[in-house]
Every structure is written in C-alpha cells, then in structure tokens.
Design a protein around this motif. Structure first.
Motif, PDB file in Angstrom:
ATOM      1  N   ASP A 178       2.723 -60.595  45.143  1.00 26.07           N
ATOM      2  CA  ASP A 178       2.204 -59.706  44.494  1.00 26.07           C
ATOM      3  C   ASP A 178       2.537 -59.215  42.959  1.00 26.07           C
ATOM      4  O   ASP A 178       3.320 -58.377  42.866  1.00 26.07           O
ATOM      5  CB  ASP A 178       2.346 -58.152  45.524  1.00 26.07           C
ATOM      6  N   ASP A 179       1.990 -60.028  42.218  1.00 24.29           N
ATOM      7  CA  ASP A 179       2.253 -59.830  40.449  1.00 24.29           C
ATOM      8  C   ASP A 179       1.983 -58.433  40.299  1.00 24.29           C
ATOM      9  O   ASP A 179       2.956 -57.985  39.312  1.00 24.29           O
ATOM     10  CB  ASP A 179       1.861 -60.919  39.868  1.00 24.29           C
ATOM     11  N   ALA A 180       1.143 -57.730  40.597  1.00 26.30           N
ATOM     12  CA  ALA A 180       0.839 -56.361  40.192  1.00 26.30           C
ATOM     13  C   ALA A 180       2.151 -55.602  40.721  1.00 26.30           C
ATOM     14  O   ALA A 180       2.291 -54.451  39.683  1.00 26.30           O
ATOM     15  CB  ALA A 180      -0.459 -55.709  40.876  1.00 26.30           C
ATOM     16  N   ALA A 181       2.603 -55.761  41.724  1.00 29.19           N
ATOM     17  CA  ALA A 181       3.716 -54.894  42.172  1.00 29.19           C
ATOM     18  C   ALA A 181       4.900 -55.149  41.259  1.00 29.19           C
ATOM     19  O   ALA A 181       5.571 -54.132  40.777  1.00 29.19           O
ATOM     20  CB  ALA A 181       4.126 -55.208  43.525  1.00 29.19           C
ATOM     21  N   TRP A 182       5.299 -56.275  40.527  1.00 28.45           N
ATOM     22  CA  TRP A 182       6.142 -56.632  39.812  1.00 28.45           C
ATOM     23  C   TRP A 182       6.160 -55.951  38.645  1.00 28.45           C
ATOM     24  O   TRP A 182       6.791 -55.223  38.130  1.00 28.45           O
ATOM     25  CB  TRP A 182       6.247 -58.172  39.354  1.00 28.45           C
ATOM     26  N   ASN A 183       4.607 -55.840  38.248  1.00 25.84           N
ATOM     27  CA  ASN A 183       4.569 -55.103  36.949  1.00 25.84           C
ATOM     28  C   ASN A 183       4.623 -53.679  36.993  1.00 25.84           C
ATOM     29  O   ASN A 183       5.256 -52.944  36.229  1.00 25.84           O
ATOM     30  CB  ASN A 183       2.791 -55.381  36.595  1.00 25.84           C
ATOM     31  N   ARG A 184       4.297 -52.965  38.026  1.00 28.15           N
ATOM     32  CA  ARG A 184       4.400 -51.507  38.245  1.00 28.15           C
ATOM     33  C   ARG A 184       5.992 -51.228  38.522  1.00 28.15           C
ATOM     34  O   ARG A 184       6.296 -50.146  37.715  1.00 28.15           O
ATOM     35  CB  ARG A 184       3.790 -51.264  39.513  1.00 28.15           C
ATOM     36  N   VAL A 185       6.644 -51.775  39.226  1.00 32.01           N
ATOM     37  CA  VAL A 185       7.996 -51.840  39.132  1.00 32.01           C
ATOM     38  C   VAL A 185       8.854 -51.498  37.813  1.00 32.01           C
ATOM     39  O   VAL A 185       9.429 -50.493  37.412  1.00 32.01           O
ATOM     40  CB  VAL A 185       8.897 -52.596  40.214  1.00 32.01           C
ATOM     41  N   TRP A 186       8.562 -52.487  37.177  1.00 30.85           N
ATOM     42  CA  TRP A 186       9.351 -52.737  35.656  1.00 30.85           C
ATOM     43  C   TRP A 186       8.813 -51.645  34.873  1.00 30.85           C
ATOM     44  O   TRP A 186       9.498 -51.234  33.924  1.00 30.85           O
ATOM     45  CB  TRP A 186       9.131 -54.297  35.503  1.00 30.85           C
ATOM     46  N   LEU A 187       7.406 -51.542  34.820  1.00 34.83           N
ATOM     47  CA  LEU A 187       6.725 -50.506  33.918  1.00 34.83           C
ATOM     48  C   LEU A 187       7.327 -49.297  34.041  1.00 34.83           C
ATOM     49  O   LEU A 187       7.871 -48.335  33.277  1.00 34.83           O
ATOM     50  CB  LEU A 187       5.281 -50.380  33.941  1.00 34.83           C
ATOM     51  N   GLY A 188       7.586 -48.850  35.457  1.00 28.32           N
ATOM     52  CA  GLY A 188       7.992 -47.604  35.880  1.00 28.32           C
ATOM     53  C   GLY A 188       9.473 -47.339  35.377  1.00 28.32           C
ATOM     54  O   GLY A 188      10.067 -46.203  34.904  1.00 28.32           O
ATOM     55  N   HIS A 189      10.472 -48.359  35.596  1.00 23.79           N
ATOM     56  CA  HIS A 189      11.775 -48.275  34.824  1.00 23.79           C
ATOM     57  C   HIS A 189      11.758 -47.876  33.488  1.00 23.79           C
ATOM     58  O   HIS A 189      12.658 -47.441  32.988  1.00 23.79           O
ATOM     59  CB  HIS A 189      12.536 -49.670  35.217  1.00 23.79           C
ATOM     60  N   ALA A 190      10.781 -48.848  32.839  1.00 18.57           N
ATOM     61  CA  ALA A 190      10.923 -48.738  31.256  1.00 18.57           C
ATOM     62  C   ALA A 190      10.374 -47.334  30.990  1.00 18.57           C
ATOM     63  O   ALA A 190      10.962 -46.780  30.074  1.00 18.57           O
ATOM     64  CB  ALA A 190       9.955 -49.803  30.741  1.00 18.57           C
ATOM     65  N   ASP A 191       9.429 -47.045  31.531  1.00 23.23           N
ATOM     66  CA  ASP A 191       8.816 -45.458  31.075  1.00 23.23           C
ATOM     67  C   ASP A 191       9.813 -44.453  31.424  1.00 23.23           C
ATOM     68  O   ASP A 191      10.336 -43.575  30.320  1.00 23.23           O
ATOM     69  CB  ASP A 191       7.473 -45.311  31.955  1.00 23.23           C
ATOM     70  N   ARG A 192      10.530 -44.539  32.613  1.00 24.86           N
ATOM     71  CA  ARG A 192      11.779 -43.650  32.737  1.00 24.86           C
ATOM     72  C   ARG A 192      12.800 -43.543  31.927  1.00 24.86           C
ATOM     73  O   ARG A 192      13.325 -42.868  31.345  1.00 24.86           O
ATOM     74  CB  ARG A 192      12.253 -43.875  34.306  1.00 24.86           C
ATOM     75  N   TYR A 210      10.017 -53.703  29.697  1.00 24.71           N
ATOM     76  CA  TYR A 210       8.584 -53.917  29.325  1.00 24.71           C
ATOM     77  C   TYR A 210       8.135 -55.183  29.130  1.00 24.71           C
ATOM     78  O   TYR A 210       7.075 -55.617  29.328  1.00 24.71           O
ATOM     79  CB  TYR A 210       8.593 -52.950  27.853  1.00 24.71           C
ATOM     80  N   GLN A 211       9.156 -55.767  28.384  1.00 21.06           N
ATOM     81  CA  GLN A 211       8.811 -57.398  28.180  1.00 21.06           C
ATOM     82  C   GLN A 211       8.567 -57.956  29.201  1.00 21.06           C
ATOM     83  O   GLN A 211       7.670 -58.879  29.357  1.00 21.06           O
ATOM     84  CB  GLN A 211      10.187 -57.919  27.452  1.00 21.06           C
ATOM     85  N   TRP A 212       9.418 -57.775  30.314  1.00 14.51           N
ATOM     86  CA  TRP A 212       9.214 -58.578  31.623  1.00 14.51           C
ATOM     87  C   TRP A 212       8.207 -58.245  32.484  1.00 14.51           C
ATOM     88  O   TRP A 212       7.850 -58.769  33.468  1.00 14.51           O
ATOM     89  CB  TRP A 212      10.429 -58.787  32.265  1.00 14.51           C
ATOM     90  N   ALA A 213       7.774 -56.702  32.340  1.00 15.44           N
ATOM     91  CA  ALA A 213       7.006 -56.041  33.228  1.00 15.44           C
ATOM     92  C   ALA A 213       5.645 -57.107  33.433  1.00 15.44           C
ATOM     93  O   ALA A 213       4.928 -57.358  34.559  1.00 15.44           O
ATOM     94  CB  ALA A 213       6.465 -54.931  32.821  1.00 15.44           C
ATOM     95  N   SER A 214       5.303 -57.635  32.436  1.00 19.22           N
ATOM     96  CA  SER A 214       3.971 -58.184  32.345  1.00 19.22           C
ATOM     97  C   SER A 214       4.044 -59.910  32.309  1.00 19.22           C
ATOM     98  O   SER A 214       3.212 -60.409  32.097  1.00 19.22           O
ATOM     99  CB  SER A 214       3.089 -58.132  30.912  1.00 19.22           C
ATOM    100  N   ALA A 215       5.288 -60.272  32.822  1.00 13.52           N
ATOM    101  CA  ALA A 215       5.410 -61.666  32.824  1.00 13.52           C
ATOM    102  C   ALA A 215       4.537 -62.536  33.514  1.00 13.52           C
ATOM    103  O   ALA A 215       4.100 -63.722  33.289  1.00 13.52           O
ATOM    104  CB  ALA A 215       6.878 -61.970  33.318  1.00 13.52           C
ATOM    105  N   PHE A 216       4.022 -62.091  34.533  1.00 15.11           N
ATOM    106  CA  PHE A 216       3.100 -62.674  35.519  1.00 15.11           C
ATOM    107  C   PHE A 216       1.688 -62.300  35.410  1.00 15.11           C
ATOM    108  O   PHE A 216       0.931 -62.660  36.299  1.00 15.11           O
ATOM    109  CB  PHE A 216       3.765 -62.752  36.932  1.00 15.11           C
ATOM    110  N   GLN A 217       1.149 -61.472  34.436  1.00 10.20           N
ATOM    111  CA  GLN A 217      -0.122 -61.181  34.237  1.00 10.20           C
ATOM    112  C   GLN A 217      -0.786 -62.092  33.363  1.00 10.20           C
ATOM    113  O   GLN A 217      -0.001 -63.014  32.548  1.00 10.20           O
ATOM    114  CB  GLN A 217      -0.044 -59.949  33.446  1.00 10.20           C
ATOM    115  N   ASP A 218      -1.949 -62.274  33.610  1.00 11.92           N
ATOM    116  CA  ASP A 218      -2.888 -63.020  32.632  1.00 11.92           C
ATOM    117  C   ASP A 218      -2.792 -62.727  31.026  1.00 11.92           C
ATOM    118  O   ASP A 218      -2.685 -61.781  30.933  1.00 11.92           O
ATOM    119  CB  ASP A 218      -4.317 -63.005  33.122  1.00 11.92           C
ATOM    120  N   HIS A 219      -2.686 -63.832  30.437  1.00 12.53           N
ATOM    121  CA  HIS A 219      -2.397 -63.659  29.030  1.00 12.53           C
ATOM    122  C   HIS A 219      -3.405 -62.933  28.263  1.00 12.53           C
ATOM    123  O   HIS A 219      -3.339 -62.271  27.201  1.00 12.53           O
ATOM    124  CB  HIS A 219      -2.380 -65.013  28.157  1.00 12.53           C
TER     125      HIS A 219
END
Length: 173
Positions: A43-57, A85-94
């Motif tokens: 679930d790459d979307a979960a990866w993105n959500r978790v790291w974005l949440g950490h970065a925003d906080r 933030y850099q790694w939040a999107s690591a597994f999203q489409d370019h």
C-alpha cells in the motif's frame, strides 16, 4: 542490509535512506511500526500518508521553535521534515501532482534548514551552457572569502539535498 520490512525490499531501503538523509530513529521506528501491515499489502498510499504526516507535524514544530527563538531545534526539525517529505512520495507515479507537491514542500523545509544553519547554507545557480543548475553552497566556518569547493553530484534517483551530511562534513574539514 537491515530489513525494516522483510517482505518489501524497496521500503526497507527507503527507510534506511531516510535515516541517512536526516531522519531520526525515534521517528522512523514508529513510522515503520505503523506501516507494517501496509508493507505486506504493498500500500504505497499508506507510505505516503505516514511520512507526509510526520513531515507536516515537524514543520509546525519547527515554526513554533523558531518563533520561540530556539534556532538549533528549529533547524533540526526542518531537516527531518525535509527528509520525510522527500521520501513520502518515493513510491508514487512520477506524474502524480501530489509527488510534485511533496517535493516542493521538501525543498521549502530544506531551505528553512539552510537559512538557520551556521553559517547559512546558500542557494546558488551554477551556470552551464545556456542554463544553470540549482545548488547549495555550504561555506566553511570562519567566514573566509575564498575557500576550496567540492561538488557533489547525486545519482541513483537521489537529490543534492540528500547529500547534506556529506556536504556538512566536507565543509567542516
């Protein structure tokens, strides 16, 4: 290599690179725990959500720290936010607009880190042919007007910001 996610080599590698590029084990550990089930499901979307949440906080924390005059703490919070933030999107489409937004936020956090560094890290443009390459100049302590320069050229889908620890170490020497 240590596998944070035994069933997901790319995520394990990314977690290690997060630590190398400024992340804190005290924040990476809980993120890895929160992502255990998502890893097995891919679930790459979960990866993105978790790291974005950490970065925003962390950005919110950094802003409060800076407002309170805690520059060193703010600088460190911005650096960790940049990494997440850099790694939040690591597994999203370019081509995903969210990937571009996360990258832009990572550069904003890194810029805040750079401005709070001592001495400040400068955003520069290196002329090349009819264009220029964006770069960060990490001056050595002491304020020398002229000093040797080492150029770090990232590869393997990394960014110049991810080489900050190397750059800081070169500047110290």
């Amino acid at each position: 290599m240590f596998h944070f996610f035994p069933d997901n080599y790319p995520w394990s590698q990314a977690a290690l690179r997060i630590l190398f590029t400024g992340g804190s084990i005290g924040e990476v550990g809980p993120a890895v725990e929160a992502l255990a089930e998502a890893s097995a499901a891919g679930d790459d979307a979960a990866w993105n959500r978790v790291w974005l949440g950490h970065a925003d906080r962390l950005v919110a924390r950094a802003e409060a720290q800076a407002a309170a005059g805690h520059t060193l703490s703010a600088r460190d919070s911005y650096l960790r936010a940049y990494a997440y933030y850099q790694w939040a999107s690591a597994f999203q489409d370019h081509d995903d607009p969210e990937r571009h937004a996360a990258h832009h936020r990572s550069l904003e956090a890194f810029g805040a880190f750079a401005r709070l560094s001592d001495p400040p890290i400068e955003r520069v443009e290196i002329p090349y042919a009819d264009s220029a390459y964006p770069a960060w100049l990490i001056p050595p302590a002491g304020g020398a007007e002229r000093f040797p320069v080492a150029i770090y050229l990232p590869g393997w889908e990394s960014t110049k910001e991810q080489g900050i620890e190397f750059g800081l170490e070169v500047a110290r020497r």
